[in-house]
Design an enzyme around this catalytic site. Structure first.
Site, short mmCIF file in Angstrom:
data_model
loop_
_atom_site.label_atom_id
_atom_site.label_comp_id
_atom_site.label_asym_id
_atom_site.label_seq_id
_atom_site.Cartn_x
_atom_site.Cartn_y
_atom_site.Cartn_z
N GLY A 127 -6.86 -10.50 0.92
CA GLY A 127 -5.44 -10.11 0.93
C GLY A 127 -4.54 -11.25 0.50
O GLY A 127 -3.46 -11.46 1.05
N SER A 154 -2.99 -11.79 -2.43
CA SER A 154 -2.09 -11.60 -3.58
C SER A 154 -0.63 -11.52 -3.16
O SER A 154 0.26 -11.49 -4.01
CB SER A 154 -2.47 -10.31 -4.34
OG SER A 154 -2.21 -9.18 -3.52
N SER A 155 -0.36 -11.46 -1.86
CA SER A 155 1.02 -11.23 -1.40
C SER A 155 1.17 -11.73 0.03
O SER A 155 0.18 -11.92 0.75
CB SER A 155 1.29 -9.71 -1.46
OG SER A 155 2.47 -9.36 -0.78
N GLY A 156 2.39 -11.98 0.43
CA GLY A 156 2.71 -12.24 1.83
C GLY A 156 1.98 -13.43 2.44
O GLY A 156 1.73 -14.45 1.80
N ASP A 185 -11.68 -5.00 -2.75
CA ASP A 185 -11.11 -3.90 -1.97
C ASP A 185 -11.90 -3.83 -0.66
O ASP A 185 -13.08 -3.50 -0.65
CB ASP A 185 -11.24 -2.58 -2.75
CG ASP A 185 -10.64 -1.41 -1.99
OD1 ASP A 185 -10.34 -1.56 -0.78
OD2 ASP A 185 -10.47 -0.34 -2.61
N TYR A 218 -0.61 1.02 12.82
CA TYR A 218 -0.75 -0.45 12.65
C TYR A 218 -1.06 -1.11 13.99
O TYR A 218 -1.97 -1.94 14.09
CB TYR A 218 0.57 -0.97 12.08
CG TYR A 218 0.60 -2.46 11.83
CD1 TYR A 218 -0.04 -3.02 10.72
CD2 TYR A 218 1.31 -3.31 12.68
CE1 TYR A 218 0.01 -4.39 10.48
CE2 TYR A 218 1.36 -4.68 12.45
CZ TYR A 218 0.72 -5.22 11.34
OH TYR A 218 0.77 -6.58 11.11
N SER A 242 -4.36 -10.90 13.20
CA SER A 242 -3.90 -9.82 14.05
C SER A 242 -2.38 -9.79 13.91
O SER A 242 -1.85 -9.96 12.80
CB SER A 242 -4.34 -10.11 15.49
OG SER A 242 -3.82 -9.18 16.39
N ALA A 280 -2.41 0.20 16.64
CA ALA A 280 -3.78 0.54 17.06
C ALA A 280 -4.79 -0.31 16.30
O ALA A 280 -5.76 -0.82 16.88
CB ALA A 280 -4.04 2.03 16.82
N SER A 281 -4.57 -0.50 15.00
CA SER A 281 -5.53 -1.29 14.20
C SER A 281 -5.56 -2.74 14.68
O SER A 281 -6.62 -3.36 14.73
CB SER A 281 -5.18 -1.23 12.70
OG SER A 281 -4.04 -2.03 12.40
N LYS A 282 -4.40 -3.28 15.05
CA LYS A 282 -4.36 -4.68 15.48
C LYS A 282 -4.92 -4.83 16.91
O LYS A 282 -5.55 -5.84 17.21
CB LYS A 282 -2.93 -5.23 15.39
CG LYS A 282 -2.39 -5.30 13.95
CD LYS A 282 -3.18 -6.27 13.08
CE LYS A 282 -2.65 -6.36 11.67
NZ LYS A 282 -3.39 -7.28 10.81
N1 LIG Z 1 4.50 -10.36 7.32
C1 LIG Z 1 4.57 -10.36 8.63
O1 LIG Z 1 5.66 -10.52 9.21
C2 LIG Z 1 3.31 -10.17 9.47
C3 LIG Z 1 3.44 -10.21 10.87
C4 LIG Z 1 2.29 -10.05 11.64
C5 LIG Z 1 1.06 -9.89 11.04
N2 LIG Z 1 0.97 -9.87 9.68
C6 LIG Z 1 -0.36 -9.68 9.09
O2 LIG Z 1 -0.55 -10.61 8.04
C7 LIG Z 1 -1.36 -10.05 7.03
C8 LIG Z 1 -0.61 -10.11 5.69
O3 LIG Z 1 0.54 -9.29 5.80
P1 LIG Z 1 1.86 -9.57 4.95
O4 LIG Z 1 2.89 -8.64 5.46
O5 LIG Z 1 2.20 -10.99 4.96
O6 LIG Z 1 1.37 -9.25 3.47
P2 LIG Z 1 1.66 -8.04 2.48
O7 LIG Z 1 2.74 -8.46 1.55
O8 LIG Z 1 1.80 -6.77 3.23
O9 LIG Z 1 0.29 -8.06 1.63
C9 LIG Z 1 -0.84 -7.34 2.00
C10 LIG Z 1 -2.03 -7.95 1.29
O10 LIG Z 1 -3.20 -7.19 1.64
C11 LIG Z 1 -3.88 -6.85 0.44
N3 LIG Z 1 -4.57 -5.57 0.62
C12 LIG Z 1 -4.07 -4.37 1.03
N4 LIG Z 1 -5.03 -3.45 1.03
C13 LIG Z 1 -6.16 -4.07 0.62
C14 LIG Z 1 -7.50 -3.64 0.38
N5 LIG Z 1 -7.87 -2.36 0.58
N6 LIG Z 1 -8.40 -4.55 -0.03
C15 LIG Z 1 -8.04 -5.84 -0.26
N7 LIG Z 1 -6.80 -6.30 -0.07
C16 LIG Z 1 -5.88 -5.42 0.36
C17 LIG Z 1 -2.81 -6.78 -0.64
O11 LIG Z 1 -3.36 -7.05 -1.93
P3 LIG Z 1 -3.73 -5.97 -3.09
O12 LIG Z 1 -2.76 -4.83 -3.03
O13 LIG Z 1 -3.64 -6.77 -4.34
O14 LIG Z 1 -5.13 -5.55 -2.76
C18 LIG Z 1 -1.91 -7.94 -0.23
O15 LIG Z 1 -2.42 -9.14 -0.75
C19 LIG Z 1 -1.66 -8.61 7.47
O16 LIG Z 1 -2.90 -8.58 8.13
C20 LIG Z 1 -0.54 -8.31 8.44
O17 LIG Z 1 -0.89 -7.34 9.37
C21 LIG Z 1 2.07 -9.99 8.88
#
Ligand SMILES: NC(=O)c1ccc[n+]([C@@H]2O[C@H](COP(=O)([O-])OP(=O)(O)OC[C@H]3O[C@@H](n4cnc5c(N)ncnc54)[C@H](OP(=O)(O)O)[C@@H]3O)[C@@H](O)[C@H]2O)c1
Length: 274
Positions: free
Chosen positions: A11, A13-15, A52, A143, A129, A145-147
């Site tokens: 994951g 590519s983003s965030g 994936d 979400y 998580s 539930a998954s976490k």
């Molecule tokens: N942002 C927050 O505030 C926050 C807070 C708490 C927890 N988190 C956790 O941090 C992690 C990243 O979240 P984010 O919000 O920062 O990022 P995001 O921008 O939502 O990016 C999600 C990432 O997951 C990848 N992804 C999605 N489905 C996938 C699949 N089937 N196979 C492989 N890669 C997949 C996407 O890449 P592709 O589409 O290129 O595959 C992308 O790189 C997540 O686990 C999220 O639950 C985030």
């Protein structure tokens, strides 16, 4: 560079996955990053491979190609998504997609990587998580539930892997301003006719506001890079603002009724005349 450590990041590519990968690279790690949308290749020591996490064959190919570059000293699992919607109106397929990506995705990648780590006599596994792994937030049930599933699974994993020198860490981020709306679709049934429409609008506006004004993703990435440099890593690392730390603390020690009152007041504000 000899002695350079290698981390595989899902994951990326983003965030937070992208920021964590970049901070690890800055810290001297060889990063092998996986995501569905990647064009495969290498730039400045960061290798990008298609991955994936819902597809066993894609995981097998990713691991094969990544292992040819370098086996993982550490694995960081960030791939994730959420679907916003009421418990009643989020469809079974929408629940399934979130669980399949966030929870089963991690399980699948771990199952593919564990034989490699056991054979090499150790490694570190970091799983993303969330604060939602510790408490429920309205209209994020799939979400949440998954976490929660990841939290329980990680405890079992940690207990089983100790004998093999493999350490496990859960990262529990609060809101960070990095996530893309692309990975936060609304459930198909959530429209103005929904009986939850008013509460839903209020809660999703608050969720959006909190993420937009959330913490700096680079700081989170840097913290993870520093922790991974240590010989021993903690089992849990919460990276959140002071009020989100407090919310978790309160949730643990106060009763369900008081917690519900606090969370409903925060997320669900009704118009005065209704
Ligand atoms: N942002 C927050 O505030 C926050 C807070 C708490 C927890 N988190 C956790 O941090 C992690 C990243 O979240 P984010 O919000 O920062 O990022 P995001 O921008 O939502 O990016 C999600 C990432 O997951 C990848 N992804 C999605 N489905 C996938 C699949 N089937 N196979 C492989 N890669 C997949 C996407 O890449 P592709 O589409 O290129 O595959 C992308 O790189 C997540 O686990 C999220 O639950 C985030």
């Amino acid at each position: 560079m000899s002695g350079q450590k290698t981390v595989w990041v899902t994951g990326a590519s983003s965030g937070l996955g992208l920021h964590t990968a970049m901070e690890l690279q800055k810290d001297g790690w060889r990063v092998i990053a996986g995501a569905r949308s990647f064009e495969e290749g290498e730039t400045d020591g960061m290798y990008r491979l298609k991955l994936d996490v819902t597809d066993e064959e894609s995981i097998r190919r990713f691991c094969e190609k990544a292992a040819e570059i370098a086996p993982p000293d550490a694995l960081v699992q960030c791939a994730g998504m959420l679907v916003l919607g009421s418990c009643e109106e989020t469809g079974t397929e929408e629940f399934r997609r979130v669980i399949d990506t966030n929870y089963l995705g991690m399980v699948r990648v771990n199952r593919a990587v564990l034989p490699i780590m056991r054979a090499q006599g150790g490694g570190k596994i970091v799983m993303f998580s969330s604060i939602n792994g510790l408490l429920g937030i309205p209209f994020q049930s799939a979400y949440t539930a998954s976490k929660h599933a990841i939290e329980g699974y990680a405890e079992c994993l940690m207990l089983e892997l100790r004998d093999f020198g493999i350490q496990v860490m859960l990262v529990e981020p609060g809101d960070h301003r990095s996530g893309s709306d692309k990975y936060r679709p609304h459930a198909a049934a959530m429209n103005e006719a929904s009986p939850y429409a008013e509460a839903y609008q209020s809660a999703t506006a608050q969720i959006h506001h909190d993420e937009t004004n959330g913490s700096d993703p680079n700081i989170l990435g840097d913290k993870i890079a520093r922790i991974l440099d240590r010989k021993h890593i903690p089992f849990r690392k919460r990276i959140a603002s002071a009020d989100q730390h407090l919310a978790v603390y309160v949730h643990r020690f106060l009763g369900a009724r008081i917690n519900a009152a606090i969370l409903r007041t925060y997320y669900i504000r009704r118009k005065k005349n209704t």
